[in-house]
Design a protein around this motif. Structure first.
Motif, short mmCIF file in Angstrom:
data_model
loop_
_atom_site.label_atom_id
_atom_site.label_comp_id
_atom_site.label_asym_id
_atom_site.label_seq_id
_atom_site.Cartn_x
_atom_site.Cartn_y
_atom_site.Cartn_z
N ILE B 24 -0.56 -0.03 -9.66
CA ILE B 24 -0.12 1.01 -8.74
C ILE B 24 1.24 1.57 -9.18
O ILE B 24 1.46 2.78 -9.20
N ILE B 25 2.15 0.67 -9.59
CA ILE B 25 3.46 1.14 -10.06
C ILE B 25 3.29 2.08 -11.25
O ILE B 25 3.88 3.16 -11.30
N THR B 28 1.92 5.43 -10.09
CA THR B 28 2.83 6.27 -9.30
C THR B 28 3.97 6.85 -10.13
O THR B 28 4.56 7.85 -9.75
N PHE B 38 0.27 7.21 -3.54
CA PHE B 38 -0.86 6.71 -4.31
C PHE B 38 -2.12 7.02 -3.54
O PHE B 38 -2.21 6.69 -2.37
N PHE C 109 9.21 -4.31 -5.18
CA PHE C 109 9.05 -2.87 -5.07
C PHE C 109 7.57 -2.49 -5.01
O PHE C 109 7.16 -1.61 -4.24
N ALA C 110 6.76 -3.20 -5.80
CA ALA C 110 5.32 -2.95 -5.79
C ALA C 110 4.77 -3.09 -4.38
O ALA C 110 3.93 -2.29 -3.94
N ASN C 113 5.52 -0.26 -1.99
CA ASN C 113 4.56 0.82 -2.18
C ASN C 113 3.26 0.55 -1.44
O ASN C 113 2.59 1.46 -0.97
N VAL C 120 0.18 2.48 0.34
CA VAL C 120 -1.21 2.58 -0.09
C VAL C 120 -2.18 2.18 1.02
O VAL C 120 -3.14 2.89 1.29
N ASP C 123 -2.05 4.63 4.08
CA ASP C 123 -2.61 5.88 3.60
C ASP C 123 -4.13 5.84 3.58
O ASP C 123 -4.81 6.73 4.10
#
Lengths: 346, 259, 277
Positions: B24-25, B28, B38, C109-110, C113, C120, C123
């Motif tokens: 994912i990182i 993005t 994402f 950080f991942a 997100n 994610v 969303d």
């Protein structure tokens, strides 16, 4: 009466190369059968198929008229002794031996005497509370055996069980295994690469090579009458040369020497073999007859109980053992006599 | 290999859990939207450019490299002789000494960071750089003692004694005979200590000042104020660095040597 | 000569450790016991404060949960890796090592997100229409747990693979020939023999979670402090050096107690007997 039957067993790990090629083997009840062969011949694979640790790609495995091919290992009730012994290091000798009984949900009152009995039989009565780490190699071997036997298995499987022991202990243990096997009358399969060990312990021997059984016979028969060149080489035949059939039990070498044999084969081209011990040495000048080939000594080595000569002949180099009373020196010419009952055709 | 379905399902889920966040990182970091999204919209390398244009990050990167390199080398210089003494001689109280040398790994990083901050920055008014260096030296030392120590324990010291009988001085024998035989261990411990130091947060967090901020601390500060794909881009660059390091280790020592 | 050499070799390290670790530790901890006279007052009042206690218990609770999850997921995965063919094992080990060598800021950080309000998961669920309002996942204890598992699971896996690889596969086969199915063989043979590895891994995971700074800072936020972030806040934001010192010692002591406890459990279960008699 066949008790264990392997029918057309085929095993392949990668789908291309067969480890076992349509292997057939029938074992009778109470028999101790050995699988003998060099490493990579498929003997351990065969044992693992029997144990249920490998499922064959094709073929059937039958015990006592029941097809067990798809029965998982833990439901087969076979005792197995592993090469590494595979003792559970976190359990005592008693707990190791009782492991299988416990899984069968046996009662303490029936379990403990069983454990005690088998420990007596295997000579471990005093060591029940020790851990595997505290035992010698021979003792560990006995625990592995006791653990396999206590579940009263239908079959006892032994995978090179003696290979981790020193030479003296090995002889002792194989006598011990034979004694226990006879006493309990348990059908057993024994895997080994050691010819002497195998002959001394087995009722019948299956010599394996490249995933097939080359010969399945009594030890005596295999020792005296190997059926294939591979078997002959594996059990110590040294001299091989080509023969052409002339008539019933009469053959000639490529150079025209006439040889008679006690065996009779239909093929016209054959290979003959004979052990170095079975050849007679006659001095030069002896009257030439059938089954005699002249030669010249190349190298002489002293073996202790005899001399061994490498003799140059027109069928190739022949190894001969001669008595130590008469020593021929290198360069000397002599006659080699091949007794017809000792000359093996393969 | 026989089938073990339950086991493989759990394992595959675990690996998915370990890898998907990283993926994912990576994804993005290419998105056009200034806040992280994402799946992404559009495709751009702007955030990578932005990394190189953000001075604080670049400066921190070079500072971190410098600090980790010096601290690890210092730890090697101090640690190898100590590990040798602990393995070679039956020193009195060896176990206690060894646990003392390993103790920086047992003490929580924030405690070490805070203690150094108090001692060096507050009490002795020394520059932060020195404090940061010492902190990283402390956290690197246990790796050297442990990894070099275990290669020394496997070394047959009779080869060193043979060198002495052949006329080698002690120092020369150590340099010519002992060191070459533990070089794999030295290299492995260096890599481990360096990576660990470079990634360290708790110690660096306390020892940061104007112009002297380690990269992870900078990154953390950046995240607190800007939540944009620049962080993703920098993360990807650092991950690429990790992959390169892993490749080097695999080719030289094998990854097994550091796990 | 013989006695001097080790002394010379050890001295530089000892001096550096004493001056730059031991003395600084004394500097921050001594004042927590001494204000003109010896006292345990700071510690008593620390444990009488409800907020402090909540941080302390959260730290222990999170560390324990993370350790348990890492055992539950790590043991089967490590067993799977250890039993796979060499080719795949290398790849899987690399996949486990990679996160471990990646900066913990990046790894936390991942999860920002993924767990964030616009992350994610939210969303995805909103797009599917399963939820209309984003669920609060970030800045919760659970976020710290997930982030810490993510941080430390590879450590558990790698520790265990080493131990399980050394368990002879024949041992499992022996158990199976004796009538154990796969699960029983795993529970009765593999698990007890992996115990030393589980203990070592648990110590690493527990003490790691207990002292981790990045994850609680980024995923827990100010409402869900752990001891490490609490120490930082007291020391650097509030300038309360007395409290920071108290927290520092509590962290050290807790770590030591936890290690002793795990080792005691290990000693209790490890009854494999002494060396060869």
């Amino acid at each position: 009466m066949t008790y264990v039957d392997l029918k057309d067993i085929r095993v392949s790990y990668d789908g291309k190369n067969n480890i076992l090629k349509d292997l057939n083997l029938s074992i009778e009840k109470g028999e101790l059968v050995s699988l003998l062969g060099p490493s990579g011949c498929g003997k351990t694979t065969t044992l693992r198929v029997i144990a249920g640790l490998i499922e064959p790609n094709d073929g059937d495995f039958v015990v006592d008229n029941k097809n067990l091919t798809r029965v998982p290992v833990h439901k087969r009730n076979f005792g197995m002794v592993f090469q590494s012994y595979a003792l559970f290091p976190h359990l005592t000798v008693k707990e190791n031996v009782g492991f299988g009984l416990k899984l069968r949900k046996e009662d303490k009152t029936t379990m403990n005497p069983k454990i005690q009995d088998i420990l007596e039989v295997t000579g471990l009565a005093e060591l029940g509370d020790r851990y595997p780490k505290q035992l010698s190699g021979g003792q560990r071997q006995r625990v592995a055996l006791a653990r396999a036997l206590v579940i009263e298995p239908k079959l006892l499987l032994l995978d090179e069980p003696l290979s981790n022991l020193d030479a003296k202990l090995r002889v002792q243990m194989r006598i011990e295994i034979k004694r226990i096997q006879r006493k309990l009358g348990i059908t057993s399969v024994f895997v080994t690469h050691d010819q002497e060990e195998c002959f001394s312990i087995s009722d019948r021997v299956a010599v394996m090579n490249n995933g097939i059984i080359e010969q399945f016979d009594t030890p005596e028969e295999i020792y005296n009458r190997p059926k294939t060149e591979f078997v002959a080489r594996f059990i110590g035949f040294e001299n091989f040369f080509n023969l052409t059939k002339q008539g019933e039990k009469t053959y000639t070498t490529s150079e025209g020497h006439m040889l008679k044999t006690s065996q009779s084969w239909d093929d016209t081209k054959l290979v003959a073999t004979i052990r170095p011990d079975d050849i007679n040495i006659l001095p030069k000048g002896t009257e030439q007859d059938t089954n005699m080939i002249p030669g010249k000594v190349v190298v002489r080595t002293f073996l202790g109980k005899s001399y061994q000569y490498e003799v140059e002949t027109n069928v190739g180099k022949i190894l001969v053992n001669g008595p130590k009373e008469t020593a021929y020196s290198s360069g000397e010419e002599l006659l080699l006599q091949f007794p017809e009952e000792k000359l093996i055709l393969v | 290999m026989r089938k073990q379905r339950g086991l493989s399902i759990i394992s595959m889920l675990v690996f998915a859990f370990l890898i998907i966040p990283m993926i994912i990182i990576v994804v993005t970091s290419f998105g056009e939207n200034p806040s992280i999204q994402f799946p992404i919209q559009g495709f751009t390398f702007d955030w990578y450019l932005n990394v190189f244009e953000t001075n604080s990050l670049i400066q921190s990167f070079f500072l971190s490299i410098q600090i980790s390199m010096i601290a690890t080398i210092l730890a090697l210089l101090v640690g190898i002789p100590a590990a040798y003494a602990l393995a070679r001689y039956s020193v009195k109280g060896r176990d206690i000494l060894k646990s003392f040398f390993l103790s920086p790994a047992m003490i929580p990083g924030v405690v070490i960071g805070y203690a150094l901050f108090q001692f060096i920055v507050i009490q002795f008014q020394m520059p932060i750089f020195q404090g940061l260096l010492l902190g990283h030296f402390l956290i690197s030392l246990p790796y050297i003692i442990r990894v070099v120590g275990s290669s020394l324990e496997q070394l047959d010291f009779s080869i060193e004694e043979v060198a002495w009988t052949l006329g080698c001085t002690r120092v020369r024998a150590f340099v010519k005979i002992v060191l070459p035989n533990i070089q794999a261990g030295i290299f492995a411990s260096f890599m481990l200590a360096f990576i660990n130091s470079f990634n360290n947060i708790p110690v660096s967090q306390f020892l940061s000042g104007p112009g002297v901020t380690a990269l992870p601390t900078s990154l953390m500060n950046y995240i607190e104020y800007n939540y944009d794909p620049t962080v993703s881009a920098l993360s990807v660059l650092l991950m690429v660095g990790t992959v390169i390091l892993m490749y080097i280790i695999e080719k030289t020592l094998g990854l097994a040597s550091i796990s | 000569m013989k006695n001097k050499a080790p002394f010379i070799l050890l001295t530089p390290g000892l001096i550096l450790l004493i001056v730059f670790m031991f003395l600084p530790l004394v500097t921050i901890i001594w004042p927590t016991f001494y204000d003109g006279k010896l006292t345990f007052g700071s510690y008593l009042s620390f444990f009488q404060d409800n907020y402090n206690l909540s941080v302390f218990w959260r730290t222990l609770r999170v560390s324990l949960i993370v350790t348990l999850i890492c055992i539950l997921l790590g043991v089967p995965t490590a067993y799977y890796i250890a039993r796979t063919s060499k080719k795949w094992r290398g790849l899987m080990m690399a996949m486990s090592l990679f996160p471990l060598l990646t900066n913990s800021v990046i790894r936390s950080f991942a999860w920002i997100n993924i767990l964030g309000t616009n992350g994610v998961i939210n969303d995805f669920l909103m797009k599917l229409g399963i939820i209309t309002e984003p669920i609060k996942m970030l800045y919760t204890d659970s976020a710290i747990v997930v982030g810490s598992v993510y941080l430390f699971l590879p450590l558990m896996i790698i520790t265990l693979v080493g131990v399980i690889e050394n368990i002879d596969l024949e041992m499992v086969e022996a158990a199976e020939t004796l009538g154990a199915n796969r699960l029983t063989a795993f529970m009765k043979v593999v698990l007890p023999l992996s115990l030393p590895g589980i203990i070592v891994g648990s110590i690493l995971v527990f003490s790691g979670t207990l002292s981790a700074y990045t994850t609680p800072q980024l995923l827990g936020g100010n409402q869900n402090m752990m001891l490490s972030t609490f120490l930082y806040q007291n020391a650097m934001t509030l300038g309360n050096w007395q409290s920071a010192g108290v927290i520092a010692l509590i962290m050290i002591v807790t770590t030591i107690i936890v290690m002793k406890l795990f080792n005691m459990i290990a000693a209790k279960f490890d009854k494999r007997g002494g060396e060869h008699a």
